[in-house]
Design a protein around this motif. Sequence first.
Motif, PDB file in Angstrom:
ATOM      1  N   GLY A  23      -2.464 -11.034 -24.015  1.00  0.00           N
ATOM      2  CA  GLY A  23      -3.512 -11.964 -23.583  1.00  0.00           C
ATOM      3  C   GLY A  23      -2.919 -13.164 -22.879  1.00  0.00           C
ATOM      4  O   GLY A  23      -1.718 -13.425 -22.963  1.00  0.00           O
ATOM      5  N   ALA A  24      -3.779 -13.921 -22.177  1.00  0.00           N
ATOM      6  CA  ALA A  24      -3.308 -15.029 -21.342  1.00  0.00           C
ATOM      7  C   ALA A  24      -2.552 -16.084 -22.136  1.00  0.00           C
ATOM      8  O   ALA A  24      -1.620 -16.703 -21.628  1.00  0.00           O
ATOM      9  CB  ALA A  24      -4.490 -15.665 -20.616  1.00  0.00           C
ATOM     10  N   SER A  25      -2.937 -16.318 -23.415  1.00  0.00           N
ATOM     11  CA  SER A  25      -2.228 -17.349 -24.166  1.00  0.00           C
ATOM     12  C   SER A  25      -0.970 -16.798 -24.828  1.00  0.00           C
ATOM     13  O   SER A  25      -0.140 -17.547 -25.326  1.00  0.00           O
ATOM     14  CB  SER A  25      -3.141 -17.956 -25.229  1.00  0.00           C
ATOM     15  OG  SER A  25      -3.558 -16.945 -26.121  1.00  0.00           O
ATOM     16  N   ASP A  26      -0.811 -15.469 -24.807  1.00  0.00           N
ATOM     17  CA  ASP A  26       0.357 -14.859 -25.439  1.00  0.00           C
ATOM     18  C   ASP A  26       1.490 -14.563 -24.474  1.00  0.00           C
ATOM     19  O   ASP A  26       2.616 -14.300 -24.894  1.00  0.00           O
ATOM     20  CB  ASP A  26      -0.049 -13.561 -26.152  1.00  0.00           C
ATOM     21  CG  ASP A  26      -0.595 -13.839 -27.535  1.00  0.00           C
ATOM     22  OD1 ASP A  26      -0.219 -14.877 -28.108  1.00  0.00           O
ATOM     23  OD2 ASP A  26      -1.402 -13.025 -28.024  1.00  0.00           O
ATOM     24  N   ALA A  27       1.183 -14.567 -23.172  1.00  0.00           N
ATOM     25  CA  ALA A  27       2.222 -14.327 -22.177  1.00  0.00           C
ATOM     26  C   ALA A  27       2.054 -15.311 -21.043  1.00  0.00           C
ATOM     27  O   ALA A  27       0.972 -15.432 -20.474  1.00  0.00           O
ATOM     28  CB  ALA A  27       2.134 -12.894 -21.645  1.00  0.00           C
ATOM     29  N   VAL A  28       3.109 -16.076 -20.739  1.00  0.00           N
ATOM     30  CA  VAL A  28       3.018 -17.064 -19.659  1.00  0.00           C
ATOM     31  C   VAL A  28       4.156 -16.840 -18.667  1.00  0.00           C
ATOM     32  O   VAL A  28       5.261 -16.468 -19.051  1.00  0.00           O
ATOM     33  CB  VAL A  28       3.063 -18.517 -20.183  1.00  0.00           C
ATOM     34  CG1 VAL A  28       1.883 -18.809 -21.090  1.00  0.00           C
ATOM     35  CG2 VAL A  28       4.369 -18.797 -20.894  1.00  0.00           C
ATOM     36  N   PRO A  29       3.876 -17.066 -17.365  1.00  0.00           N
ATOM     37  CA  PRO A  29       4.943 -16.964 -16.365  1.00  0.00           C
ATOM     38  C   PRO A  29       5.795 -18.232 -16.342  1.00  0.00           C
ATOM     39  O   PRO A  29       5.298 -19.328 -16.587  1.00  0.00           O
ATOM     40  CB  PRO A  29       4.173 -16.781 -15.052  1.00  0.00           C
ATOM     41  CG  PRO A  29       2.847 -17.411 -15.284  1.00  0.00           C
ATOM     42  CD  PRO A  29       2.563 -17.342 -16.756  1.00  0.00           C
ATOM     43  N   LEU A  30       7.067 -18.048 -16.046  1.00  0.00           N
ATOM     44  CA  LEU A  30       8.028 -19.153 -15.940  1.00  0.00           C
ATOM     45  C   LEU A  30       8.613 -19.148 -14.536  1.00  0.00           C
ATOM     46  O   LEU A  30       9.206 -18.152 -14.115  1.00  0.00           O
ATOM     47  CB  LEU A  30       9.153 -18.966 -16.970  1.00  0.00           C
ATOM     48  CG  LEU A  30      10.409 -19.831 -16.828  1.00  0.00           C
ATOM     49  CD1 LEU A  30      10.121 -21.283 -17.178  1.00  0.00           C
ATOM     50  CD2 LEU A  30      11.538 -19.291 -17.709  1.00  0.00           C
ATOM     51  N   ALA A  31       8.440 -20.261 -13.816  1.00  0.00           N
ATOM     52  CA  ALA A  31       9.085 -20.380 -12.499  1.00  0.00           C
ATOM     53  C   ALA A  31      10.286 -21.302 -12.672  1.00  0.00           C
ATOM     54  O   ALA A  31      11.282 -20.911 -13.271  1.00  0.00           O
ATOM     55  CB  ALA A  31       8.090 -20.878 -11.466  1.00  0.00           C
ATOM     56  N   GLY A  32      10.206 -22.551 -12.223  1.00  0.00           N
ATOM     57  CA  GLY A  32      11.343 -23.456 -12.398  1.00  0.00           C
ATOM     58  C   GLY A  32      11.470 -23.974 -13.821  1.00  0.00           C
ATOM     59  O   GLY A  32      12.554 -24.325 -14.282  1.00  0.00           O
ATOM     60  N   GLY A  33      10.345 -24.044 -14.530  1.00  0.00           N
ATOM     61  CA  GLY A  33      10.379 -24.453 -15.933  1.00  0.00           C
ATOM     62  C   GLY A  33      10.360 -25.949 -16.154  1.00  0.00           C
ATOM     63  O   GLY A  33      10.283 -26.403 -17.301  1.00  0.00           O
ATOM     64  N   THR A  34      10.396 -26.743 -15.083  1.00  0.00           N
ATOM     65  CA  THR A  34      10.543 -28.189 -15.263  1.00  0.00           C
ATOM     66  C   THR A  34       9.293 -28.844 -15.848  1.00  0.00           C
ATOM     67  O   THR A  34       9.337 -29.993 -16.268  1.00  0.00           O
ATOM     68  CB  THR A  34      10.892 -28.879 -13.930  1.00  0.00           C
ATOM     69  OG1 THR A  34       9.882 -28.555 -12.955  1.00  0.00           O
ATOM     70  CG2 THR A  34      12.231 -28.398 -13.421  1.00  0.00           C
ATOM     71  N   VAL A  50       7.547 -14.980 -22.581  1.00  0.00           N
ATOM     72  CA  VAL A  50       7.684 -15.780 -21.367  1.00  0.00           C
ATOM     73  C   VAL A  50       8.258 -14.867 -20.296  1.00  0.00           C
ATOM     74  O   VAL A  50       9.292 -14.226 -20.504  1.00  0.00           O
ATOM     75  CB  VAL A  50       8.589 -17.010 -21.602  1.00  0.00           C
ATOM     76  CG1 VAL A  50       8.878 -17.732 -20.289  1.00  0.00           C
ATOM     77  CG2 VAL A  50       7.939 -17.971 -22.605  1.00  0.00           C
ATOM     78  N   VAL A  51       7.552 -14.791 -19.171  1.00  0.00           N
ATOM     79  CA  VAL A  51       7.952 -13.882 -18.097  1.00  0.00           C
ATOM     80  C   VAL A  51       8.583 -14.698 -16.972  1.00  0.00           C
ATOM     81  O   VAL A  51       7.892 -15.383 -16.216  1.00  0.00           O
ATOM     82  CB  VAL A  51       6.740 -13.081 -17.572  1.00  0.00           C
ATOM     83  CG1 VAL A  51       7.170 -12.130 -16.457  1.00  0.00           C
ATOM     84  CG2 VAL A  51       6.070 -12.312 -18.712  1.00  0.00           C
ATOM     85  N   SER A  52       9.911 -14.648 -16.888  1.00  0.00           N
ATOM     86  CA  SER A  52      10.615 -15.383 -15.838  1.00  0.00           C
ATOM     87  C   SER A  52      10.413 -14.680 -14.501  1.00  0.00           C
ATOM     88  O   SER A  52      10.549 -13.465 -14.391  1.00  0.00           O
ATOM     89  CB  SER A  52      12.112 -15.458 -16.155  1.00  0.00           C
ATOM     90  OG  SER A  52      12.808 -15.946 -15.019  1.00  0.00           O
ATOM     91  N   LEU A  53      10.104 -15.480 -13.482  1.00  0.00           N
ATOM     92  CA  LEU A  53       9.864 -14.928 -12.143  1.00  0.00           C
ATOM     93  C   LEU A  53      11.108 -15.024 -11.260  1.00  0.00           C
ATOM     94  O   LEU A  53      11.037 -14.765 -10.064  1.00  0.00           O
ATOM     95  CB  LEU A  53       8.687 -15.668 -11.479  1.00  0.00           C
ATOM     96  CG  LEU A  53       7.400 -15.762 -12.304  1.00  0.00           C
ATOM     97  CD1 LEU A  53       6.315 -16.488 -11.520  1.00  0.00           C
ATOM     98  CD2 LEU A  53       6.908 -14.369 -12.727  1.00  0.00           C
TER      99      LEU A  53
END
Lengths: 283, 158
Positions: A23-34, A50-53
């Motif tokens: 679900g949306a609150s259980d998996a989040v994308p990570l870009a720069g992370g700042t 956490v899904v690193s892009l």
Amino acid sequence: MAPFELVAPATPDEAIAELGALGASDAVPLAGGTDLLFDLDDGRLAPRRVVSLRRLPWQTLDWNGPILTVGSTLPLRRLETDPEVRTRLPGLYTAVRAVGSVALRHQATLGGNLGRSAPASDLVPMLLALDAEIDLVGPQGARTVPVDQFVIGSRRTALRPAELIRSVRFPEPRPSAYLWQRVRPFRDISQMAVAVAYSPARARWRVAVAGFPPRPLLVPEVEDALGPVLPPARSDLDRGAHVLSTRAPIVGDKRASEAYRRQIVRPLLERAVRRASGEKAGS
Amino acid sequence: MSGGRLRLSVNGRPTELADVPPEERLLDTVRWRLGLKGTKEGCRTGECGACTVLRDGHAVLSCLLLARDADGAAITTIEGVRSDPVGERVRAAFESAGALQCGYCTPGFVMALTGLLREAGRSTPLDELLEDLGGNLCRCTGYSTIVRAARAAREGLP
């Protein structure tokens, strides 16, 4: 910080699948992370995954004639150091340099700034004035959304579950400028910010204001007042500044009062329009 | 990245670490797993620049970087700065200018300036270079000697 699993898929399809499986609150994308890491630290977000892009092939910058397309995971520093961005979209150059420090901009990305949609974002107002379009890709395929329909509130976007920002498109070079008022001039959050751009194709000014909740916004009444030419007539600039100061839906919050913002926005608009018109910023 | 495995090149040395938790910051990996204490923890919120290291030649804030998200990167810390010709020039410029008081911010300044001069050499105007150094804070307010060191390091470049 709650424990989470960190994955770094190599393709957009895999990234979408990794996000969509939870679900949306259980998996989040990570870009720069700042920005994201602060929410992970204090528990505002507690995802299981956490899904690193970082491995996606989206760290791109392409000029196709007048159109600039910026991949969502390109570090902001590389956007800022593109010589054509500086000359053809000067307001974008200035707005990018208003974000954090050089080291932070080697990490932070345009996609991350949009996806996180902080109300005080320095990039969203400039993207509004430049009529940027956001290319999205998700489980149901690809679609494109104008930035003013993408950022819909404080920390709220039009992103659907498991959808990702793939790129941001700027339709044409525009004389443009970005100015802000802060307690400290750099590495601070803007109390009030004004982004202006002149569209040669539409013969129209675009004006966005930001720095107060819930989100940066365009002010079409001010654009009407500024008229169709670059630079605008002195009387039109006066009227535009008056309309912006008195009629824009500006509010106060902990960083500045409404009265202060309505006062400071006048000179900010005047200076931004003069700078976009190629004049030195007056005092 | 299964089993928390992390592969880095640190100061030119291939480094493989196991059981690195996903939430660990590169700052903590460098200081506590690798014992490279030159990299400092200041604010831990990306405001002060004390934790600046180079990732693939560019300055980044190690406090805002998940260590495992740097998997495969080449990391340079203050301990390895002398092996980079630009880094050694910057280090020597700080020494000559006496550009430190308590010294806590110095590694971050040296890494940030090294990154900036590696990127652009002398092509960046001095005022812009100094603006770009603004991501690093010196609580002793010893900025005048830091500016002198930055100017000297830039002048010495080809």
